[in-house]
Enzyme design. Structure first.
Site, PDB file in Angstrom:
ATOM      1  CG  HIS A 185      10.259  -1.499 -10.753  1.00  0.00           C
ATOM      2  ND1 HIS A 185      10.970  -2.072 -11.747  1.00  0.00           N
ATOM      3  CD2 HIS A 185      11.709  -1.358 -10.111  1.00  0.00           C
ATOM      4  CE1 HIS A 185      11.876  -1.764 -12.265  1.00  0.00           C
ATOM      5  NE2 HIS A 185      12.526  -1.841 -10.895  1.00  0.00           N
TER       6      HIS A 185
ATOM      7  CG  ASP B 162      10.150  -0.374 -18.460  1.00  0.00           C
ATOM      8  OD1 ASP B 162       9.695   0.181 -17.974  1.00  0.00           O
ATOM      9  OD2 ASP B 162      11.327  -0.652 -18.501  1.00  0.00           O
TER      10      ASP B 162
END
Length: 437
Positions: A192, A318
Site C-alpha cells: 500500500h 478495496d
C-alpha cells in the site's frame, strides 16, 4: 435473491444460449458451455447442435457468461472484527457480485503473521464460505513495519502473497530485505503506497476543493514518493512487486517507466478511483472517505486510460466494511473505507457503457490478470479450467439499495446510485452458489 451453502456440483451442467466472453483471448461468441465434474469440458457454438445427454440445462437467454471475478484486496473482519464482516458474510456478498475468489487482507486481530493463522483461515473458509477465500499474510510481524515475517513458511501455509494491508512499510531496509527473501521463495510483495508522514492529518485529496471544504489535504506525493522508493528497491533486489492501488496520473507515469525498464512489477486500482472523483464527496459524505483518497477528475481519467491500455493490471474492490459508529462522525474523524465486493462489476460496467473501456478489457482486469499474478488456474474460458463462472446481464438497470446488500456493513459509496449490470448466477467449481430470483 438467494445465496446457498455450497452444494455438490452437478456432474454435468450446460449453460445454454449464452454470450461467451473470454477475457484471456478476447474471444466472444454465442453458444453453450458445458461443465463436467467441476471443470469446463467444452464451449462454443458447435455445442448448440449436439447437446450432451444427462446434463442439467441452465438457459442463459443471451446473457454474458464469463469467468468469475477475482478480487485481490478485501478486508474481512474475521478474526477479531466479526461485527464488521465474517468469511461467511463476505463470501455471500462476493457471490452476489460475481466474485468467485477473494484475497483477504491480513490486518485482523490477531494479524495473519503466523502460519497457524493462515491455516485457521483456510479451514474456516472451507467450512463457512461459498466462494474461494484465500488469506494474504502479513509482511512484517504485528504489521509493525520493523521485522519481517517468516515468508517461506507463510507461503507454504497457503498465503496468497505478503502485504501489511492498509499500512505502509516505511523502513526502506526492511522493505529491501523483504523483497530479497520473497524473491528467493518466489513470493509476491503487495504494498500500500502511502507515506504516513506526508498523509499526516489529511483526510482527502489536497487541492482547491479540500481548501473550500476546510479539510486537510493529502498530496499525491504521499503515494508517488513511496512508489518511487519501492520500484528502486525492486530494481536493486529483483523481487516481484505489486502496487496495491495507484490513484493518480503521476503514479501511472512511474509504473509505465518501471515496466518499460523490464522490472517484474504490476499494479492495481480501486474500483472507487475509476468511477468517482473528489467532487463526489459533496456535503462531507463519509462513505467516500477512502485510502488512497478520491483524486481530481484528471487523475481519474488517467487511471481509466491506463487500465484500458493494460498498464494497470487489476481492478480491486478495496472492500473495507465499517460499522455505523465509525462512519457517523465528522468527515475528518470517521474511519476510512467502503464496501465494494457486491458492486464492483456493476460499477465497472459504468466505464463500458460510457465507452471508456471495452467489456473484455474490464473483465480481463477482474479475472485473467489477477489469476496470472496469483498463479491461479481460474480467470479464463478454457477446456480443463476450473468452472468458476458468472452469468450476468450487462444492461439490466437498478438502483442500489444498501438494504439489499449481503455484507454485514452497509457503507457503500453507491447508496442510491443508478447502475447497470446484474449478476444472475454465480458458479464455483461447477456448483451454483448464487442464483438471483
Amino acid at each position: 435473491m438467494t445465496t446457498r451453502p455450497t452444494p455438490a456440483p452437478a456432474r454435468k451442467l450446460l449453460l445454454a444460449n449464452a454470450r461467451l466472453v473470454d477475457p484471456a483471448t478476447g474471444r466472444e461468441e454465442f453458444g453453450d458451455l458445458l461443465v463436467e465434474d467441476g471443470l469446463i469440458a467444452d464451449f462454443g457454438a458447435a455445442l448448440r447442435a449436439a447437446r450432451p445427454e444427462g446434463a442439467t440445462v441452465l438457459d442463459c437467454r443471451g446473457e454474458v457468461v464469463a469467468p468469475g471475478l477475482i478480487d485481490m484486496r478485501a478486508f474481512v473482519g474475521e478474526p477479531g472484527a466479526e461485527h464488521r464482516e465474517t468469511l461467511a458474510s463476505a463470501s455471500r456478498a462476493a457471490a452476489a457480485g460475481g466474485v468467485t475468489t477473494v484475497v483477504c487482507m491480513p490486518d485482523t486481530n490477531p494479524p495473519v503473521d503466523e502460519p497457524a493463522v493462515v491455516d485457521y483461515l483456510n479451514r474456516r473458509a472451507r467450512d463457512t464460505a461459498i466462494v474461494r477465500m484465500i488469506p494474504a499474510a502479513a509482511l512484517t510481524k504485528g504489521l509493525a513495519g520493523r521485522e519481517m515475517t517468516e515468508i517461506g513458511l507463510l507461503r507454504e501455509a497457503g498465503a496468497a502473497f505478503l502485504t501489511d494491508g492498509a499500512r505502509s512499510v516505511t523502513n526502506a531496509q526492511v522493505m529491501r530485505r523483504a523483497l530479497t527473501y520473497a524473491r528467493d521463495f518466489g513470493a509476491l510483495i503487495v504494498h500500500h503506497c502511502e507515506d504516513p508522514d506526508l498523509v499526516g492529518d489529511g483526510v482527502m485529496n489536497e487541492g482547491e476543493l479540500a481548501s473550500r471544504l476546510g479539510l486537510h489535504g493529502i498530496p499525491r506525493e504521499a503515494e508517488t514518493l513511496m512508489l518511487e522508493r519501492d520500484l528502486r528497491l525492486v530494481r536493486l533486489t529483483g523481487g516481484r512487486y505489486h502496487a496495491a492501488m495507484v490513484s493518480c496520473a503521476d503514479s501511472v507515469a512511474i509504473m509505465a517507466r518501471a515496466k518499460s525498464d523490464g522490472l517484474d512489477v504490476t499494479c492495481g486500482v480501486s474500483i472507487n478511483s475509476l468511477a468517482l472523483n473528489e467532487n463526489d464527496i459533496g456535503p462531507y459524505r463519509t462513505f467516500l472517505k477512502l485510502s488512497p483518497p478520491l483524486r481530481h477528475e484528471d487523475d481519474r481519467i488517467a487511471v481509466v486510460e491506463a487500465l484500458s491500455d493494460g498498464l494497470i493490471d487489476v481492478i480491486v474492490s478495496d472492500h473495507n466494511p465499517q460499522d455505523v459508529e465509525t462512519k457517523r462522525q465528522p468527515f475528518a474523524e470517521c474511519a476510512d473505507g467502503a464496501i465494494g465486493l457486491e458492486t464492483m462489476l456493476a460499477v465497472g460496467l459504468r466505464l463500458v457503457h460510457s465507452g471508456e473501456i471495452g467489456l473484455a478489457a474490464l473483465l480481463r482486469a477482474m479475472t485473467t490478470r489477477p489469476a496470472e499474478i496469483l498463479g491461479l488456474p481460474q480467470g479464463r474460458l478454457a477446456r480443463g479450467a476450473p468452472a468458476d463462472l458468472i452469468v450476468f446481464d450487462p444492461d439490466e438497470p437498478f438502483v442500489q439499495d444498501p438494504a439489499d446488500l449481503h455484507s454485514r456493513s452497509k457503507n457503500t459509496p453507491f447508496d442510491g446510485a443508478r447502475l447497470q449490470g446484474r449478476v444472475h448466477v454465480t458458479i464455483v467449481g461447477g456448483a451454483i452458489v448464487y442464483q438471483r430470483d
